[in-house]
Enzyme design. Structure first.
Site, PDB file in Angstrom:
ATOM      1  N   VAL A 154      16.309 -18.732  -3.885  1.00 12.20           N
ATOM      2  CA  VAL A 154      16.263 -20.147  -4.270  1.00 12.20           C
ATOM      3  C   VAL A 154      17.606 -20.618  -4.808  1.00 12.20           C
ATOM      4  O   VAL A 154      18.166 -21.625  -4.347  1.00 12.20           O
ATOM      5  CB  VAL A 154      15.144 -20.387  -5.300  1.00 12.20           C
ATOM      6  CG1 VAL A 154      15.240 -21.809  -5.864  1.00 12.20           C
ATOM      7  CG2 VAL A 154      13.784 -20.166  -4.664  1.00 12.20           C
ATOM      8  N   ARG A 168      21.520  -9.763 -12.184  1.00 15.63           N
ATOM      9  CA  ARG A 168      21.279  -8.406 -12.685  1.00 15.63           C
ATOM     10  C   ARG A 168      22.496  -7.511 -12.502  1.00 15.63           C
ATOM     11  O   ARG A 168      22.823  -6.712 -13.366  1.00 15.63           O
ATOM     12  CB  ARG A 168      20.068  -7.807 -11.972  1.00 15.63           C
ATOM     13  CG  ARG A 168      18.743  -8.457 -12.343  1.00 15.63           C
ATOM     14  CD  ARG A 168      17.602  -7.812 -11.570  1.00 15.63           C
ATOM     15  NE  ARG A 168      16.320  -8.423 -11.901  1.00 15.63           N
ATOM     16  CZ  ARG A 168      15.175  -8.109 -11.303  1.00 15.63           C
ATOM     17  NH1 ARG A 168      15.170  -7.186 -10.341  1.00 15.63           N
ATOM     18  NH2 ARG A 168      14.054  -8.705 -11.648  1.00 15.63           N
ATOM     19  N   LYS A 219       6.597 -21.161 -11.786  1.00 14.98           N
ATOM     20  CA  LYS A 219       5.258 -21.630 -12.153  1.00 14.98           C
ATOM     21  C   LYS A 219       4.577 -20.711 -13.154  1.00 14.98           C
ATOM     22  O   LYS A 219       3.807 -21.169 -14.007  1.00 14.98           O
ATOM     23  CB  LYS A 219       4.389 -21.767 -10.905  1.00 14.98           C
ATOM     24  CG  LYS A 219       4.277 -20.509 -10.071  1.00 14.98           C
ATOM     25  CD  LYS A 219       3.552 -20.758  -8.773  1.00 14.98           C
ATOM     26  CE  LYS A 219       3.676 -19.557  -7.848  1.00 14.98           C
ATOM     27  NZ  LYS A 219       5.051 -19.420  -7.304  1.00 14.98           N
ATOM     28  N   VAL A 230       5.380 -26.516  -8.282  1.00 14.68           N
ATOM     29  CA  VAL A 230       4.129 -26.887  -7.623  1.00 14.68           C
ATOM     30  C   VAL A 230       4.451 -27.471  -6.250  1.00 14.68           C
ATOM     31  O   VAL A 230       5.015 -28.555  -6.145  1.00 14.68           O
ATOM     32  CB  VAL A 230       3.330 -27.921  -8.435  1.00 14.68           C
ATOM     33  CG1 VAL A 230       2.060 -28.306  -7.687  1.00 14.68           C
ATOM     34  CG2 VAL A 230       2.989 -27.386  -9.814  1.00 14.68           C
ATOM     35  N   ASP A 237      -2.045 -17.682  -7.610  1.00 18.34           N
ATOM     36  CA  ASP A 237      -0.875 -18.541  -7.457  1.00 18.34           C
ATOM     37  C   ASP A 237      -1.269 -20.016  -7.529  1.00 18.34           C
ATOM     38  O   ASP A 237      -0.635 -20.807  -8.241  1.00 18.34           O
ATOM     39  CB  ASP A 237      -0.191 -18.248  -6.114  1.00 18.34           C
ATOM     40  CG  ASP A 237       0.964 -19.174  -5.822  1.00 18.34           C
ATOM     41  OD1 ASP A 237       2.064 -18.940  -6.351  1.00 18.34           O
ATOM     42  OD2 ASP A 237       0.771 -20.160  -5.080  1.00 18.34           O
ATOM     43  N   LYS A 246      -0.465 -23.068 -10.482  1.00 19.94           N
ATOM     44  CA  LYS A 246       0.032 -24.416 -10.175  1.00 19.94           C
ATOM     45  C   LYS A 246      -0.876 -25.486 -10.769  1.00 19.94           C
ATOM     46  O   LYS A 246      -0.403 -26.546 -11.208  1.00 19.94           O
ATOM     47  CB  LYS A 246       0.174 -24.582  -8.670  1.00 19.94           C
ATOM     48  CG  LYS A 246       1.265 -23.690  -8.083  1.00 19.94           C
ATOM     49  CD  LYS A 246       1.264 -23.682  -6.567  1.00 19.94           C
ATOM     50  CE  LYS A 246       2.347 -22.753  -6.028  1.00 19.94           C
ATOM     51  NZ  LYS A 246       2.343 -22.631  -4.562  1.00 19.94           N
ATOM     52  N   GLY A 262       9.965 -21.254   0.394  1.00 17.81           N
ATOM     53  CA  GLY A 262      11.145 -21.000   1.206  1.00 17.81           C
ATOM     54  C   GLY A 262      12.399 -21.495   0.516  1.00 17.81           C
ATOM     55  O   GLY A 262      12.343 -22.338  -0.380  1.00 17.81           O
TER      56      GLY A 262
END
Length: 569
Positions: A272, A295, A351, A378, A445, A449, A547
């Site tokens: 992302v 990291r 989320k 969401v 999941d 949301k 995505g």
């Protein structure tokens, strides 16, 4: 009562400088979708393309004019229309591309300076209603024999106003490289003692016609005057504009004051935030990514920004905006709290942390006078939170939607005859499902949301254990399909309601939805939600739910919202 407001946006060559800059048009279209609008995007050719096509014609024979040259020169707009459609598809924003032939847009007059006279507005409406966004080429039309004609230099302005008038659009906004119409060229430094250029806040048609025609085509202004159409002229990602067609002309302050670019820190540099970094690279005049927490900094030495291995320390660095995309609960929660306390606004796509600690994080944002935005948490690029928040003074009473792309992808395959196990394997192979898909299949999941929605929309407190969940399994599908007594499509429906006791009620259930349902036509991994307000108003929004580019577009939408707020303050 239902229906979207409609805005016509016109993107000129002065803002569409390259294929890469088309992404700025995507941001603007998505911004208006977040505000609850259907969008017709009228596009000019990319900068320089029209002149290049004219030169190509002249190189062949500089005496050729008429329909042949008009057909050649108009190719720039058709190309830009298709390219913007591709960019919108990459971002996961549903859109259709159109053309004068698809809606019988007829113009009369000379082949290179014709005037539009008619259009099949119903055909445009049908295309628009299928997707919510329609991309249309400016500058070109057809004559009554079906031959291509042009609407004169700057004719995309006329196209936008013509469509706005025939579609009864709520707004029409011409997007230029200036934030409004000026009484003189704002880019030219005034001589000593001369007044600086002033922006028209409101402008009559006559005063707009008194300008040199370089910013707005005069023929377009005259059409607006005949039609009584009031329209706006402004810049990308700006709240400033000139309203043209007002009863009287008024002047306002000059262009938006240029501030030093805001700084952005990225917590995480995975799928992302790599997308966020790429998209923000085109916004260098407004913001600059200066820091990322990763990291293993050694793996990202070529990123061109400072790197830290500790997310909480990076959050304390004092960036204007911190974008959190680490995932999970810790160190995400601690980093968000540290950023807010340090005075940074926070945008998160996480989320899980909002579902578990949303009240604590919201209260911290209020305490420190900062904003915490979580649109991407969401529905990805499906603007559920934003549209639900777009009607001030009217409370949302219910949100009902398909909020998990993985389960929707699987259900669509099952509906086409694919066995459940094979559908799940295909979802994993394409990256729609994790190696362990239990959070998706069990509705966890989607339940997360719903908790985010309940918090963001003030629907009441919602605890995870109170959400009824029906897992998606082969046995559950077989049972539902065997018992059905009516046609419909299988969907995993997530729903949250405002309860009378001040708490929210919610569920994630398997259901068959009829063709009349807004959740019926959802191909692939598409997400959608129908939002209901207390006055009975209904809106359905759609988009890709996950995505890199869909989630990154939603995150950048929050960042740009914060930048606009900085200018307004």
């Amino acid at each position: 009562m239902s229906g979207h407001r409609l805005i016509v946006l016109k993107f000129g060559g002065s803002v569409l400088l390259s294929i890469d800059r088309l992404r700025l048009a995507v941001h603007e279209i998505y911004r208006l979708r977040r505000d609850g609008y259907q969008v017709v995007a009228v596009v000019s050719a990319l900068a320089g393309e029209t002149d290049a096509l004219i030169e190509t014609s002249a190189a062949i024979d500089d005496t050729v004019t008429g329909h042949a040259r008009a057909a050649l020169v108009g190719l720039g707009e058709l190309k830009a229309t298709a390219l913007l459609g591709v960019q919108l598809a990459r971002a996961g924003i549903p859109a259709e591309t159109s053309s004068p032939a698809a809606c019988n847009m007829i113009a009369e007059g000379s082949p290179e300076n014709a005037d539009p006279v008619s259009i099949d507005a119903g055909a445009l409406r049908r295309q628009l209603d299928r997707a919510g966004v329609l991309v249309f080429p400016g500058f070109i039309a057809l004559d009554r024999e079906g031959r291509g004609v042009l609407l004169g230099r700057g004719g995309s302005d006329l196209t936008a106003l013509f469509l706005a008038a025939h579609l009864n659009a709520d707004r029409c906004r011409l997007l230029k490289d200036v934030d409004g119409l000026y009484d003189r060229d704002p880019t030219v430094a005034p001589v000593l003692g001369a007044p600086i250029a002033k922006r028209y806040a409101r402008c009559t048609y006559d005063d707009a016609l008194a300008t040199d025609g370089m910013i707005i085509q005069h023929k377009a202004i005259m059409f607006a005057r005949r039609s009584g159409l009031v329209f706006e002229l402004g810049a990308l990602n700006s709240d400033f504009s000139t309203v043209i067609g007002a009863a009287e002309t008024t002047l306002d302050r000059p262009a938006e004051a240029r501030r030093s670019p805001a700084t952005v820190a990225l917590l995480g540099l995975g799928t992302v935030n790599q997308g966020v970094l790429d998209l923000l690279d085109t916004q260098r005049d407004r913001c600059r990514v200066t820091l990322a927490a990763v990291r293993d900094p050694a793996k990202h030495v070529g990123a061109g920004i400072a790197l830290k291995s500790d997310a909480v320390e990076a959050a304390k660095a004092g960036a204007t905006i911190v974008v959190e995309a680490i995932g999970g609960l810790e160190p995400a929660r601690s980093a968000i709290l540290a950023a807010l306390e340090r005075g940074s606004h926070v945008v998160t796509a996480n989320k899980a942390v909002i579902a578990a600690h949303g009240i604590e994080l919201r209260d911290a944002a209020r305490r420190f006078g900062r904003r915490l935005l979580c649109s991407a948490a969401v529905g990805g690029v499906t603007p559920v939170i934003e549209v639900a928040s777009s009607r001030s003074g009217v409370r949302v009473v219910r949100v009902r939607g398909v909020l998990n792309g993985t389960t929707n992808f699987i259900l669509n395959l099952v509906a086409s005859g694919t066995p459940f196990g094979a559908a799940l394997s295909q979802a994993k192979a394409l990256g729609y499902a994790e190696a362990d898909p239990s959070r998706d299949l069990e509705g966890i999941d989607a339940a997360d949301k719903l908790q985010v929605l309940a918090l963001a929309l003030g629907l009441g407190e919602l605890r995870a254990e109170s959400i009824h969940r029906e897992p998606l399994t082969a046995a559950a599908l077989d049972q539902l399909l065997a018992a059905r007594d009516r046609p419909g499509r299988l969907r995993h429906i997530a729903e949250v309601r405002r309860a009378s006791d001040g708490n929210a009620s919610a569920s994630v259930r398997l259901a068959l939805v009829p063709e009349s349902d807004g959740l019926f036509e959802l191909p692939g991994a598409t997400n959608a939600a129908t939002i209901e307000w207390e006055d009975g108003f209904l809106l359905t929004v759609r988009g890709r739910g996950a995505g890199r580019w869909a989630t990154a577009e939603s995150v950048v939408g929050d960042v740009l919202e914060l930048l606009r707020a900085e200018v307004r303050s």
